[in-house]
Design a protein around this motif. Structure first.
Motif, PDB file in Angstrom:
ATOM      1  N   ASP A   1      -0.410 -35.575   0.636  1.00  0.00           N
ATOM      2  CA  ASP A   1      -0.121 -36.699   1.529  1.00  0.00           C
ATOM      3  C   ASP A   1       0.598 -36.231   2.789  1.00  0.00           C
ATOM      4  N   GLU A   2       1.523 -35.307   2.633  1.00  0.00           N
ATOM      5  CA  GLU A   2       2.243 -34.780   3.797  1.00  0.00           C
ATOM      6  C   GLU A   2       1.282 -34.114   4.780  1.00  0.00           C
ATOM      7  N   GLU A   3       0.340 -33.350   4.236  1.00  0.00           N
ATOM      8  CA  GLU A   3      -0.631 -32.683   5.106  1.00  0.00           C
ATOM      9  C   GLU A   3      -1.529 -33.698   5.812  1.00  0.00           C
ATOM     10  N   LEU A   4      -1.958 -34.732   5.088  1.00  0.00           N
ATOM     11  CA  LEU A   4      -2.816 -35.744   5.696  1.00  0.00           C
ATOM     12  C   LEU A   4      -2.077 -36.489   6.804  1.00  0.00           C
ATOM     13  N   ASN A   5      -0.849 -36.886   6.549  1.00  0.00           N
ATOM     14  CA  ASN A   5      -0.076 -37.595   7.568  1.00  0.00           C
ATOM     15  C   ASN A   5       0.209 -36.704   8.771  1.00  0.00           C
TER      16      ASN A   5
END
Length: 767
Positions: free
Chosen positions: A123-127
């Protein structure tokens, strides 16, 4: 090629930190597998030791988690009757910005914590990717708006140039370009915009009046020494004169701005595609490793995100292509697309083939020269050896210095490409014109063949009785080689890398006329190279004196070596490269470095760090002058002054190399005594490079300050050896200097050139 390597190879180097960290996510998946294997091993050991088996409840959970037929992923707003098969919940929260969050529901199972960490990092990478993409899209929309105004102004200028008496409005610019901008702004404000037309774009045209030219200032003064002097002494504002020459210059700059803008759009599209592909690959890898079918729902969330749903980039790219073809290529789509979408440069096998041939010939020629000298005992007599080393060796050593510098540059390019330093962007080469290390090796090996062949022919003619009567011809071989190299360098035909030859010549000319030209990174980088080639310039001075005033037919250069004029010119030659580098002081790109402007900045207290950098070169100039006066007049006072200035210059230059140019010796950095970010995998390489730089800089002082005495080497050979060591030091310096420049670009996500636009506006409300 594995996807991880292919993914890294297609990244924009300066945006590397903004891409999805595919390798780290792979490591997290491996940790999940390792944890599961340990659990299976413990279960096997407990069974063999007749320990209680795991409960049926936990066995059932493991069986469900490992052998499910469907992924068990659901969207928060979807209905799923089989709650036991749910693994994660995905959602997009609309707070200050879109933020995607995944809730992992199986944290109580084996490896649950590892999988929880995986989805959290995912999720951190996507955001991160979506946030960066949004930022860049906003930037290009603003740039597109500016380009729209610039194009309107250019077309109005075209009309005015053709008919100076024309006054009125005309439908001169298709609003396809501006519609995308307005749509993006409306979308950013969270409003819906109703559009008409089959292609979703308004079909009307924008009315642009030539009256707008009354509020426009042109910024396309040609960069020549005369224009620079006028700019330095004049404070008047330039206006539009509606001349065709002025218009052509404006067209050229705006055309380059469109090409650069289209390149940005292309890279941004590639960024979106590569990251979506990376998320797809990592989720499939997760499914395969954990026997889940989890990719479908998560990738649906990725597809519904701004990364995939945004259409601004694609529409802007189409609009830019249409406008460029219409207004800069006379409607020739084939020509326009060829300019905008240039093909990637491919390596040619014949280059490698000729490198092998030239290297083999060079080695054979070296062996032939050594055998000829040894068998014929050409340098046995002291008189003959001194005459050859004093008069002939300096003539050929010029080419040796060039070949060595080319070899070091080829090595630089090889390692820059290996560690993804975008040297083509940093130096400002035109697309697909930069030379790779193979091409540089080809040039250097070809030059070495020419030089060694000339040396061998010179030696052969020296010992051949049939050509002794043609002594003049024998002694003119080095001069002929210089003329041949100069003819190749200035050849106007499109052969032997013409674009690169002219780029180099332009940079040299800018260095010569440094106060009168805009100074860019290639100019002062070349000036740094020139400071390491002092002996080459002194040998060129010897060329002129030897063939102009010396008795070259008898190999007599006493008129050169014993002349005070020759010595003074030699001193000036040693100073000039440092003076050029001092004037072309390192500064921000796209700023004018006219001498009077630099002086005014210094007096006003602006950019004091560059004044400190300038003092480095002044200290070297002072050391050279002091040592030369000591060599000519001797005396204790001059000796102390020469020693003091030499120590100051050496310490100052070494400190600036390591701390400022390389960005090292940072005590509180993540890598102690280096810097926070490093490209090379081993830190000890940096410490070794610093040590070598210090040692070789001390050796170079021997040439600059005229210290060269050794009982086992001829004086000329010792000078050549020390000069070669300085060229090697400069080659090492080049790599770390550009590495530091690249990391600065990475830190600012600076991946494109800032192209100056031809027009500026005094009052935007009239446009």
């Amino acid at each position: 090629m594995k996807f991880g390597k292919e993914f890294a190879s297609q990244m924009v180097p300066e945006w590397q930190a903004a891409y999805m960290n595919y390798n780290h996510l792979k490591i997290l998946i491996k940790e999940i597998l390792i944890f599961w294997r340990l659990q299976q091993h413990e279960s096997t050991m407990s069974y063999q030791a007749n320990l209680p088996l795991p409960s049926k409840r936990s066995s059932r959970k493991r069986k469900v988690s490992l052998n499910r037929a469907f992924g068990g992923l659901s969207n928060r707003h979807s209905v799923n009757n089989d709650k036991e098969d749910e693994v994660i919940l995905v959602s997009a929260m609309q707070l200050s910005e879109e933020n995607h969050q995944t809730v992992f529901l199986r944290s109580s199972e084996d490896a649950g914590e590892s999988e929880l960490a995986f989805f959290k990092r995912l999720d951190e990478e996507l955001n991160k990717v979506i946030s960066f993409y949004k930022t860049k899209v906003g930037e290009i929309v603003n740039e597109a708006e500016e380009l729209s105004k610039q194009t309107n102004t250019l077309i109005a200028l075209r009309i005015k140039a053709e008919d100076p008496d024309y006054c009125g409005s005309s439908r001169i610019f298709s609003s396809r370009f501006t519609d995308v901008i307005q749509e993006s702004k409306t979308r950013g404000e969270g409003k819906d915009k109703q559009r008409t037309g089959s292609d979703g774009l308004v079909k009307e045209q924008e009315m642009v009046s030539t009256d707008m030219l009354n509020h426009v200032k042109i910024n396309v003064m040609p960069e020549t020494p005369v224009s620079s002097l006028k700019t330095a002494f004049s404070s008047s504002k330039l206006g539009l004169s509606f001349r065709k020459k002025e218009m052509r210059e404006a067209e050229r700059k705006l055309k380059q701005a469109f090409i650069e803008f289209h390149q940005k759009l292309h890279h941004l599209k590639s960024y979106s595609f590569l990251n979506q592909l990376a998320f797809s690959k990592i989720m499939k890898k997760y499914d395969k490793s954990t026997s889940r079918n989890a990719s479908k729902a998560y990738l649906e969330m990725v597809e519904k995100s701004y990364l995939n749903q945004s259409e601004e980039v694609a529409k802007l790219e189409e609009s830019v292509e249409a406008v460029f073809i219409e207004h800069f290529c006379n409607g020739n789509r084939g020509l326009g697309m060829k300019i905008l979408r240039q093909k990637a440069k491919t390596d040619r096998h014949r280059v490698t083939f000729f490198i092998g041939c030239f290297v083999g010939l060079s080695l054979a020629l070296v062996m032939a020269i050594i055998l000829l000298i040894h068998v014929r005992k050409l340098l046995k007599s002291t008189e003959g050896r001194d005459q050859y080393m004093t008069n002939v060796f300096p003539l050929y050593s010029v080419f040796g210095y060039l070949v060595l510098h080319f070899l070091m540059y080829a090595g630089n390019i090889y390692f820059w490409k290996r560690y993804r330093v975008n040297y083509a962007f940093i130096f400002g080469f035109k697309p697909n014109t930069e030379l790779g290390y193979r091409e540089i090796l080809l040039v250097s090996s070809g030059l070495s063949v020419l030089t060694l062949a000339a040396v061998l022919s010179n030696l052969e003619m020296d010992i051949d009785d049939h050509v002794k009567s043609y002594r003049t011809l024998t002694e003119l071989v080095p001069l002929g080689l210089v003329i041949l190299v100069l003819l190749i360098a200035f050849c106007p035909f499109d052969i032997i890398y013409r674009a690169n030859r002219f780029f180099l010549i332009t940079c040299i000319w800018h260095c010569i006329c440094v106060p009168l030209y805009k100074v860019t990174l290639p100019d002062f980088f070349l000036a740094d190279q020139l400071t390491s080639q002092v002996q080459l310039f002194r040998n060129l001075e010897f060329y002129i004196c030897y063939y102009g005033w010396g008795n070259y037919k008898k190999r007599d250069s006493i008129k050169c070596r014993g002349s005070s004029i020759y010595d003074n010119i030699s001193l000036a030659i040693a100073i000039i490269p440092y003076y050029i580098r001092h004037i072309s002081n390192r500064f921000k790109l796209n700023r004018h470095l006219i001498f009077f402007q630099c002086l005014r900045r210094l007096l006003d207290g602006e950019d004091s760090s560059q004044a400190v950098n300038g003092l480095k070169y002044l200290s070297t100039i002072a050391a050279v002058i002091a040592r030369t006066f000591y060599a000519q007049k001797k005396g204790l006072t001059l000796k102390l002054v020469a020693a003091f200035t030499s120590v100051v210059a050496t310490v100052y230059n070494t400190y600036w190399d390591l701390v400022c140019d390389w960005g090292l010796l940072r005590r509180n950095s993540e890598n102690p005594w280096l810097r926070d970010k490093l490209l090379l995998p081993h830190r000890w390489i940096y410490f070794l490079a610093m040590l070598v730089n210090v040692i070789l800089r001390l050796a170079w002082r021997q040439t600059v300050f005229d210290f060269h005495e050794a009982p086992f080497l001829h004086r000329t050979a010792l000078i050549a050896l020390i000069s070669s060591l300085e060229i090697i030091r400069r080659g090492i310096w080049n790599f770390f200097r550009l590495e530091n420049e690249h990391l600065n670009n990475v830190g600012k996500y600076r991946a494109f050139k800032s192209v100056p636009l031809p027009f500026s506006y005094e009052d935007n409300k009239h446009l």
